[in-house]
Design an enzyme around this catalytic site. Structure first.
Site, PDB file in Angstrom:
ATOM      1  N   HIS A  52     -10.473  -5.081   4.016  1.00 13.73           N
ATOM      2  CA  HIS A  52      -9.040  -5.070   3.713  1.00 13.73           C
ATOM      3  C   HIS A  52      -8.659  -6.325   2.922  1.00 13.73           C
ATOM      4  CE1 HIS A  52      -4.693  -4.937   4.244  1.00 13.73           C
ATOM      5  NE2 HIS A  52      -4.829  -3.671   4.589  1.00 13.73           N
ATOM      6  N   CYS A  78       3.441 -11.857   2.808  1.00 13.26           N
ATOM      7  CA  CYS A  78       4.169 -11.732   4.071  1.00 13.26           C
ATOM      8  C   CYS A  78       4.051 -13.052   4.846  1.00 13.26           C
ATOM      9  CB  CYS A  78       3.583 -10.590   4.889  1.00 13.26           C
ATOM     10  SG  CYS A  78       4.178 -10.539   6.597  1.00 13.26           S
ATOM     11  N   HIS A 100       0.049  -8.576   0.989  1.00 12.86           N
ATOM     12  CA  HIS A 100      -1.133  -8.853   1.810  1.00 12.86           C
ATOM     13  C   HIS A 100      -1.727 -10.231   1.538  1.00 12.86           C
ATOM     14  CE1 HIS A 100      -1.128  -4.347   1.473  1.00 12.86           C
ATOM     15  NE2 HIS A 100      -1.239  -4.494   2.774  1.00 12.86           N
ATOM     16  N   HIS A 156       0.826  -1.204   0.000  1.00  9.72           N
ATOM     17  CA  HIS A 156       0.000   0.000   0.000  1.00  9.72           C
ATOM     18  C   HIS A 156       0.863   1.258   0.000  1.00  9.72           C
ATOM     19  CE1 HIS A 156      -3.966  -2.042   1.354  1.00  9.72           C
ATOM     20  NE2 HIS A 156      -3.910  -1.877   0.054  1.00  9.72           N
ATOM     21  N   GLU A 173      -6.014  -8.104   2.863  1.00  9.81           N
ATOM     22  CA  GLU A 173      -5.375  -9.148   3.675  1.00  9.81           C
ATOM     23  C   GLU A 173      -6.424 -10.028   4.340  1.00  9.81           C
ATOM     24  OE1 GLU A 173      -3.215  -9.594   7.958  1.00  9.81           O
ATOM     25  OE2 GLU A 173      -2.559  -7.878   6.769  1.00  9.81           O
ATOM     26  N   CYS A 229       1.545  -9.040  13.780  1.00  7.46           N
ATOM     27  CA  CYS A 229       2.973  -8.922  13.504  1.00  7.46           C
ATOM     28  C   CYS A 229       3.662  -8.175  14.645  1.00  7.46           C
ATOM     29  CB  CYS A 229       3.174  -8.171  12.186  1.00  7.46           C
ATOM     30  SG  CYS A 229       4.871  -7.743  11.845  1.00  7.46           S
TER      31      CYS A 229
END
EC number: 1.17.7.4
Length: 280
Positions: free
Chosen positions: A122, A94, A72, A40, A124, A188
């Site tokens: 979103h 990721c 994502h 992003h 992700e 994370c």
């Protein structure tokens, strides 16, 4: 005017890895695309476009070449489609996101209803949800858990950029509903540490700048936590948006940046603040 740059401003491990993979793929003499923006950051996406790597919304127009999976992650059916078309896949998802996807798949296959803590819109989260069955629910807060159907077995995972506090609130509500609960903290570490560092910095300064894409969830969250402690917080995407009036009567400025903000953007922001400082 003193300017303090947060130690952990800018690219996190997952974003750094994804951009590196994308730029390496861009250097090869092949037809290459990303499935959605690689990260992003409009500036990084533009740079890749200049190197011939465009972001696609879907795979409909692709019948050959290389497809890079965004940091994502993407929906499971899109991976299946890429494989069915025999496209060369560069998976830049990721590793933290990948772990959340795997947990949802495993929980669903073993009969758990799955609660994903995050933003339903979103990409992700949409990708994570796709790895489960028909009993996967996205909640943005503990209050939303009360609207869910009763489940005897609940598994909980989180969008990687969620706050630990929000995850705790959701888990607390799930516990009150009884039954068996399994919780996987898929937030994370870099996100949590970055937010704590930003909070500490916001307490020390008279004005706070948060640098990063307006479409970046983790950058928006950074801006929110900073604004709670320092009302003079400004979320900007580039140095061009800085208003010198923000620094009137300011002795100390704090600067942090989202996990998808490239170093060159941060450097430009620091340079612009330096120019304003000299004039004053």
């Amino acid at each position: 005017m003193r300017v303090i740059l947060a130690k952990r401003a800018g690219f996190c491990f997952g974003v750094k890895r994804a951009t590196q993979m994308a730029f390496e793929a861009a250097g090869m003499d092949k037809k290459t695309y990303t499935l959605g923006p690689i990260i992003h950051s409009p500036q990084v996406v533009k740079k890749l476009e200049e190197m011939g790597v465009r972001a696609l919304k879907d795979l409909d127009s692709m019948d050959s070449g290389t497809i890079i999976i965004r940091s994502h992650g993407v929906a499971s059916h899109e991976i299946a489609e890429a494989m069915q078309k025999k496209l060369e896949i560069v998976d830049a998802t990721c590793p933290f996101v990948k772990k959340a996807q795997e947990h949802v798949k495993s929980l669903s296959e073993t009969g758990y209803g799955v609660v994903v803590v995050g933003d339903a819109d979103h990409p992700e989260v949409q990708g994570i949800v796709s790895y489960g069955g028909d009993k996967v629910f996205v909640v943005g807060s503990g209050e939303e858990v009360r609207k869910l159907p009763i489940m005897n077995k609940i598994g909980v995972v989180a969008q990687t950029t969620q706050s630990f506090e929000n995850l705790k609130n959701v888990v607390s509500e799930c516990l009150q509903r009884g039954g068996e609960i399994r919780v996987f903290n898929t937030i994370c570490d870099a996100t949590a540490v970055r937010q704590e560092e930003a909070k500490e910095l916001a307490r020390q300064v008279d004005c706070m700048l948060v640098v990063g894409g307006f479409n970046s969830a983790n950058t928006r969250r950074l801006a929110e936590v900073c604004a709670e402690l320092q009302p003079r917080t400004h979320h900007i995407e580039t140095a061009a948006e800085i208003d010198p009036a923000w620094f009137e009567g300011v002795a100390t400025v704090g600067v942090t940046a989202g996990a998808s903000t490239p170093k060159w953007i941060i450097d430009e922001v620091m340079g612009r603040i330096g120019e304003i400082n000299k004039k004053n």
